[in-house]
Design a protein around this motif. Sequence first.
Motif, short mmCIF file in Angstrom:
data_model
loop_
_atom_site.label_atom_id
_atom_site.label_comp_id
_atom_site.label_asym_id
_atom_site.label_seq_id
_atom_site.Cartn_x
_atom_site.Cartn_y
_atom_site.Cartn_z
N GLY A 35 -56.39 -69.65 1.43
CA GLY A 35 -55.09 -69.99 1.46
C GLY A 35 -55.04 -71.37 1.92
O GLY A 35 -54.41 -72.17 1.49
N ALA A 43 -56.93 -74.10 0.06
CA ALA A 43 -56.06 -74.42 -1.46
C ALA A 43 -55.06 -75.50 -0.97
O ALA A 43 -54.88 -76.12 -1.46
CB ALA A 43 -55.81 -73.29 -2.12
N THR A 44 -54.34 -75.00 0.07
CA THR A 44 -53.11 -75.64 0.35
C THR A 44 -53.78 -77.03 0.68
O THR A 44 -52.94 -77.99 -0.09
CB THR A 44 -52.55 -75.22 1.70
OG1 THR A 44 -52.64 -73.66 1.46
CG2 THR A 44 -51.16 -75.37 1.71
N GLN A 50 -48.61 -74.77 -8.13
CA GLN A 50 -49.97 -74.35 -7.58
C GLN A 50 -49.72 -73.28 -6.53
O GLN A 50 -50.72 -72.23 -6.32
CB GLN A 50 -50.48 -75.80 -6.94
CG GLN A 50 -50.92 -76.47 -8.09
CD GLN A 50 -52.25 -76.20 -8.61
OE1 GLN A 50 -52.90 -75.41 -8.23
NE2 GLN A 50 -52.73 -77.23 -9.39
N LEU A 75 -51.55 -69.59 -6.35
CA LEU A 75 -52.03 -69.28 -5.05
C LEU A 75 -51.54 -67.96 -4.36
O LEU A 75 -52.23 -67.17 -3.97
CB LEU A 75 -52.02 -70.22 -4.01
CG LEU A 75 -53.15 -71.21 -4.00
CD1 LEU A 75 -52.97 -72.39 -2.89
CD2 LEU A 75 -54.44 -70.58 -3.70
N SER A 121 -53.36 -64.38 -3.77
CA SER A 121 -53.48 -64.01 -2.38
C SER A 121 -52.86 -62.62 -2.38
O SER A 121 -53.45 -61.60 -1.87
CB SER A 121 -52.66 -64.97 -1.43
OG SER A 121 -53.13 -65.97 -1.32
#
Lengths: 407, 243
Positions: free
Chosen positions: A43, A46-47, A274, A278, A282
């Motif tokens: 998380g 990727a952010t 995106q 994600l 998650s």
Amino acid sequence: MNSLLTALRLAFRAITRSALRSALTALGILVGVASVAIVVSLGRAATEQVGSRIQSLGSNVIYVFNRSVAKSGARGAAGTGGGLTEGDARAIAREVPSVSQVTVYSDVGMQVSSSFENTRTKVVGADVNYFDVRGYTINGGRNWTPSEELTRAKVCLIGTTAAGALFENMDPIGQTLRVGKHPYRVIGTLASKGQSPFGTDQDDRIVMPIGSFRARVAPSPGRRVEMIMASAPPGSESAAVRDMEALMSQRHHIAEGAEADFRVRSQAGFQKRQAEVLNILSVLLLSVAAIALFVGGVGVMNIMLVSVTERKREIGIRMAIGARASDIRAQFLAEAAAIALFGGVLGLALAGGLTFALSAALGWDLQLSRDAILTGLATSVVTGLLFGIWPAARAASLEPIEALRHE
Amino acid sequence: MTDSIISLSGVHKDYVSGPELVHALIDVNLEIAQGESVAIIGQSGSGKSTLMNILGCLDRPTAGVYKLGGIDVTESSADERALVRNRLIGFVFQGFNLLPRTSALENVELPLVYRGVSRRRRRELAAAALEKVGLADRAGHNPSQLSGGQQQRVAIARALVTESPVLLADEPTGNLDSRTSLEVLALLQTLVADQGISLVLVTHEDQIARCASRILTVSDGRVQRDEPNPEILDAAELRAEMG
């Protein structure tokens, strides 16, 4: 404090005594904690990654893509047979006030050679605003001039990857390279931007005026281009997208509700997508984590219930010599937490391995963050405590004489 | 008797066994002074184990009052009883009741763990108690590595380590051969003589009972006889005679 330490010591002893049983019990917790830790790491990483890469495309860029509309309903690949033209780009620049700069874009992958080397790279045709819109910095030489654009001059700017391949360590400025039959003079170099969110190397390219591109590299009738990019000041992106859609629909004679032959996308749109991907990832991982932790927790509970039954006599002895119900409860709770923690530590090891593999596979800088480790450990301990409550309560509720009588 | 460490007055214990109400103890009155050694003798089912459980605060009387060291423990809560067991009573059981896979030293330490004594102090006290029972050299052995007599001595050390005024021994020699039995009894006699501990010894063997200074005979839930032992056997001497 003392009794807590004692409980922990006893718990550790109980675990090492039946290591195999503890390990099997901890398996569910292991999977659950590994999932939790990966979710937390993923998380965050990727952010950060997606955010910075989308930024690397240029800030607040709005894209207009071609979209082929086949009469049969089947749609071709993006960028084929489209109808975007340089005229569209000029119209946007002229008529959409919320847009600050506009550029056209076409590219083709082809063999390019210098007097030393040759390489396959991406040759881009654009206009003079391209570098500003896409956020490239010209770190050597200069951009082309409007007159060079008009005269279709044989000039180009070069990215670091392409420059390295063609000129190695030499300064490319002033050098000549060949695209097809024609020589082009390198007049500027681009500072490195790294990978795009789509995984392409943004430095592996040669950029020239769109006129030059169309005249000699990839002729296209009617001044067609593959893409139009516009930059909008922060805050006005959505207005720009709306206005551009309206203008383009008008220019391309698209009736209300009909399928357009173009598509307008803002950077925020990419980010949203995106984020959605994600989120799905998650949610999936967290579901796995929840199920695994539940199964693991039930496993811990089961083993603790067995342990309470097996150790009734021990409980009786402890009570006879002065253990209170709360001492017994603490002992079994600590044991449950310790088994779960043991699984949690193994789970973090697994998560560490997986994030390493994932970062290698995705090219992301993914690491098991401190947050992930702490969350993982906390999750395992809480699971152990939660599922240890019932067995511990059972142990504590035993009557000393009953427990002592147990063989 | 004002200096009674144990005082039972009008104690009854009833329990339900299937459809029947069993009167396990009926109107038991008992005073045991500090430093006294009392043998409780009786057949199985006579009520002597029930009496032992009540004396050990492991069970509550149905009626009557039990005072231990001047404290009325009849109506005390489970935690208070745990505290009383920890502070005032040392247990020695027939089956030794040591924790398996736990060293002799750690077994002896156990009551101190629940007393909140620091680890270092526990070590010292437990080592001293093992020394007293002559097992200093076996401190690191687990119960499975010790003979029956040695295990019972570890259990006695565990009862001693708390310096409790009362030692309750429930058939302490039941699982031992006669030589070892005498050794254990000799040890208990020494403790009574040297440390002024009150010993309550439950047994069904006359010879063992005669090692105590007072003999109580229990049958059908009542104390039938309560008399001083005119001729106390010296277990150490008997053991020496056996060679």
